[in-house]
Write a protein that holds these residues in place. Sequence first.
Motif: not given
Length: 423
Positions: A117-129
Amino acid sequence: MKILVIGGGGREHAIVWRLAQDSTETEIFCAPGNAGTEQLARNVPIAADDIQALLEWAERERPELTVVGPEVPLCMGLTDRLEAAGLRVFGPSQAAARLEGSKRFAKELMHEAGVPTARCASFTNVDEAVAALENFGLPVVIKADGLAAGKGVIIAENHTDAVAAIREMLIDSRFGRAGSEIVVEEFLQGEEASILALVDGDNAVLLPASQDHKRAYDGDLGPNTGGMGAYTPAPLVTEAVMCLIKERIILPVVHAMRRRGTPYKGVLYAGLMIDGDKINVLEFNVRFGDPETQVVLPRIGGDIIPAMQACIDGALTDELVTVRKQAAATVVMCSGGYPGKYRRGDAIHGLDAAESPDDCIVFHAGTKSYDGAVVTAGGRVLAVTALGPDLRSAVDKAYQRVNLITFDGAHYRRDIAHRAFSR
Ligand code: AMP
Ligand code: GLY
């Protein structure tokens, strides 16, 4: 046999229609249904997400089988509630439905199962995203984690749009709670295909591959929609590709779910991106696809109820599913204005003339009966499905029949299956 089908769109009309083809005598109920299901089933005026009312109805009426169409009641735990009342349900448990209900969960499970599947990351924080965007190149894909009725995916062509999408989801709550967590992922090239698999907790039988058209206008342009048409077979999914999909995607996911103690039963929909021999999963859905179901189910021969029962009982075998060699195409006719604000209440003409028992079925989506007539009641109004010996004849027949149906403001795409024809 008394059967309850939950939902009220084109997919549910196709499910009701297919159940009614079985050799077993059936008494079908559809909650809430539409003007199409009403011809084959008794509509029950309960919304598909009114879990309590559905439970009360089912406890009173004791259907021998319940088939759940949409994802929302599955993610709300309808299967668990009905099973706790001693009823049999074709559709995954709430824990298993997280494969659609949380994109982060689906990604974690795919990593665990070794599914591409596509490489990904999860975020809840805007700056980190925002800081992470540089790891993904452009275009980049921003997805709301939770259920967003198919609208929670934004493909950003540049950095500014990507930042805006992240802010809209995490700060402006554009998708409500569904977007309080996001997944940022790499953009994949290729051609999409949809696979529906029947699953019994351990084993899977893949139904014929299909492709849908998500964009509103010809040439795959314009805004995203719930689906403007579909066709099967999908020429890019050869028999060899089908084997890879089963061995490297569907079965590993089914087995990973079982190992977690949350076995998956029902229909598993894999949205795939195929680029040569690279097959990646874009998403899982925990239900039949819409409008893929309107082309795939007419290609299933024999009886389908025993296959659904076998999914519930953990006894699914290939022999329980017969696939007809025909091709099928469906053209979705929409209300004026759709996918924006659309008209309702327009009388639909020509429905009877368009249908023929062996090769054309008009599946209703957003319709209702009003004063003895059928009128529009939703954005996607009808899915006109035709069968033929090959894709060309199925598509041509579907358009011939579409031309017999009229309602004010009607619009539809004129290029369904163009990708298959340009191969
Ligand atoms: P999903 O709801 O995750 O299937 O996304 C909806 C649509 O967005 C898909 O059918 C694709 O057309 C597109 N899409 C989603 N993820 C990607 C990706 N990683 N790369 C390219 N297109 C994508
Ligand atoms: N046709 C896409 C879906 O059912 O989600």
